[in-house]
Every structure is written in structure tokens, then in C-alpha cells.
Design an enzyme around this catalytic site. Sequence first.
Site, PDB file in Angstrom:
ATOM      1  N   LYS A 181      38.407  39.785  39.318  1.00  0.00           N
ATOM      2  CA  LYS A 181      39.739  40.401  39.310  1.00  0.00           C
ATOM      3  C   LYS A 181      40.132  40.863  40.723  1.00  0.00           C
ATOM      4  CE  LYS A 181      41.057  39.660  35.095  1.00  0.00           C
ATOM      5  NZ  LYS A 181      40.318  40.048  33.944  1.00  0.00           N
TER       6      LYS A 181
HETATM    7  C1  LIG Z   1      40.193  40.122  32.561  1.00  0.00           C
HETATM    8  C2  LIG Z   1      41.132  40.399  31.458  1.00  0.00           C
HETATM    9  C3  LIG Z   1      40.939  41.443  30.524  1.00  0.00           C
HETATM   10  C4  LIG Z   1      39.785  42.384  30.420  1.00  0.00           C
HETATM   11  O1  LIG Z   1      38.728  42.144  31.111  1.00  0.00           O
HETATM   12  P1  LIG Z   1      37.295  42.834  31.091  1.00  0.00           P
HETATM   13  O2  LIG Z   1      36.430  41.706  31.476  1.00  0.00           O
HETATM   14  O3  LIG Z   1      37.024  43.362  29.715  1.00  0.00           O
HETATM   15  O4  LIG Z   1      37.331  43.921  32.094  1.00  0.00           O
HETATM   16  C5  LIG Z   1      41.941  41.683  29.602  1.00  0.00           C
HETATM   17  N1  LIG Z   1      43.046  40.932  29.559  1.00  0.00           N
HETATM   18  C6  LIG Z   1      43.268  39.915  30.407  1.00  0.00           C
HETATM   19  C7  LIG Z   1      44.555  39.167  30.315  1.00  0.00           C
HETATM   20  C8  LIG Z   1      42.316  39.594  31.370  1.00  0.00           C
HETATM   21  O5  LIG Z   1      42.538  38.563  32.205  1.00  0.00           O
END
Ligand SMILES: *Cc1c(COP(=O)(O)O)cnc(C)c1O
Length: 369
Positions: A181
Site C-alpha cells: 500500500k
Molecule cells: C488492501 C485493501 C484492503 C485491506 O487490506 P488489509 O490487507 O486488510 O490491510 C481493503 N480494501 C481494499 C480495496 C484494499 O485494496
Amino acid sequence: MIPLSEPLLRGNEWKYIKDCLDTNWVSSVGKYVDLFEEEFAKYIGCQRAVAIVNGTSALHLALRTLGIGPGDEVIVSALTFIAPVNAIKYVGATPVFADSQADTWNMDPEKIEKLINSKTKAILPVHIYGHPVDMDPVLELAKRYNLYVVEDATEALGSEYKGKKVGTLGDAGVFSFNGNKIITTGGGGMLVTNNIEIADKTKFLCNQAKETKPNKEFYHPEIGFNFRLTNVLAAMGLAQLEQLPDFVRARRNNAALYYRYLNNVPGIIIQEEKPWAVNCFWLFSIVLDETSPVKRDELINALAVKGVDSRPFFTPVNMFPPYKDCLGQTPVAFLLYQRGINLPSSVNLTQENIFHICSVIAEFIDGRK
Ligand SMILES: *Cc1c(COP(=O)(O)O)cnc(C)c1O
């Protein structure tokens, strides 16, 4: 291989984590949890931020805090990573799928109203790949029908809608610090809100709904969760947050180079930025148009052969077995899924990298004309 999105850990990560180890504050209380929450809220421009173990759990908690549960429906983007849809199920509610806009790829506000009924309790827009959802019409509908709005801003940290950071527009917003991210703690998440009650309740549920009596006896008036982020990870998060403005600048610079090199390539639609939006360009993406002489997977393979990692768009979640019988027609999301490709978007990509990626795309398409 040029990866899709990799972390960059060149700030105070070592220093702050070492401080946790040196001082023995490694668990779920400690100054870095508080600092990370405070500085995050400041950056985002909201009242409160609550650190949570990951983005999925933050979404789960957001819905739980708002009292959404069995018998309730939540309208959610179909074109998304599965996490927000699972979170709706975790609280026992039912997802209803919203189709995408053809240009922003996000939830289409014009198609939402007909999905609203007496069971609808919330709208859960996902700011996909960094581009903000057109929030004003979503918020207007939410107001008219008395619905909560929970923003999944996990892919859009630093993105803005009409001058405000996304995540702050609804009742609660959620971020993720997973490895790929915009900033990372290895794994982690944050809930943000301007509503103090929501923040306090989330913090409480996150910590096993624990109240501590004066004699240090634990008391639990309801069923909570252990969804806390540790001090060690918050320390890493704080160090990453310090670099966030630079990261967003670098990603936007990547996008500008992609625009420049892909501008004249026929058969592709390049990810847009609406005049009302600032896109953090988490994953810079293209969509093959109907004139394209190549198929999605052919281009992905051609890129792989030349050392470039890329990925097809998310499969609309209503195509997966647990959700295939849910309500909501999503033809645009399905078309985007068949034609969309995420390209490398890391902070440390070089101009040469991007030139190489775009040359591979241009030559492959040219070779097929
Ligand atoms: C990455 C992501 C999440 C949550 O990610 P975690 O791996 O649980 O921190 C939630 N929604 C979207 C659209 C994502 O791309």
C-alpha cells in the site's frame, strides 16, 4: 523484474523500532501508537484516528461500531479487492453491489439510488486504485435516505476530493498499511472519523470492549475484538507517515511519465484524474478499449517476458462463489475487469523503468496492428 508496488523503507523506521525494543514498549500500548494516530489524523485533516491491526479489521470494526448487522444491507463497489465485502458479511449484513463508472472505475452514484430500500443501512464506496469516488452525490443520497457512509480509502491515502483528503468525507474512513500500500507497517490499518463517539467506540471494541475498574479489574459490557496495532508497527507507521508527502509526489510523478509515454499509443484508455480529484496513483492503470488488437492476458504476458510485473483488475466480487447470488447488476465493472491492467507504480521507479514499460506496451500493440 520490475515489481507492481514495493515498499520504500529509508526513513526513521529502524530508529523508531529500535526505540521500542530498547525501551521494552513492544506491545499494544506505547507512545508510537498515540503518535501515529495523532499525526495520521493531522495529515488526513480529521478529528480522530484509531490504529487497527489491518485494513480488513478496520472495515469490520467500522461497520460493527455503526451497529450494522443481520437484516441490514450495505451498498458496496463491485470492482474492488474482496476485503470490504467480507467485512459486511463478518457483521452479518448483506452486500448489494454497485456498478462502476466507465471513466473513474469507481462506484457509479447514478446507479445507487435504485439499490436503496428499507433494509439499506450504509454505503461503502471504495476509492479504487487511488482515484476518489465522486462523493457529493453519494453523500447527498446518504443524507436523503439516512444512511451511513464508510469509505474504503485503503488504496487512496493522500488522494483528495474537492480539496479534502478522502477518508474524511463520510462517517468513517479506513486505511491499510499492508506491504504494497501507499505506506506500510508490514500489516496494519487505521480508522479515521470526525465523530468522537465513533472513534471512542471503535477504540473500545478494538480492545476487547474492556473497561478497567479502579482496582484494575477488567470489565467487558459487550463482545469486543483484539484488533489493536502494536507499538512496534505504529513506530514503523510513524516513520512511513513522515515520508508520505514525498511518496505521493513520486507516485504522481510516475503517473505524469506514464501519461507522457502512453499518450499516443492506440487502443488503450489511460487512468484519468477528474478536475475535482487528486489521485495518489496507488496503482497506475490502463484499460484496453474496444479497438485494441490485443487481449488483456496477452499484454500481461508480453510485459512479464520483458521483466515487467503487471496485474489484471480485480474480479468483480459478485463473480465469486460466496457472493454470486447477491443483488446488483454490474456490466461496466465486468467489462473493466476483462480489459484493465495495473502497471508498476512503486515510489522508487525510475524514468527509465517507466519508459521501458511503455515501450513494451507500445511495441506489442504496434506489432499486432
Ligand atoms: C488492501 C485493501 C484492503 C485491506 O487490506 P488489509 O490487507 O486488510 O490491510 C481493503 N480494501 C481494499 C480495496 C484494499 O485494496
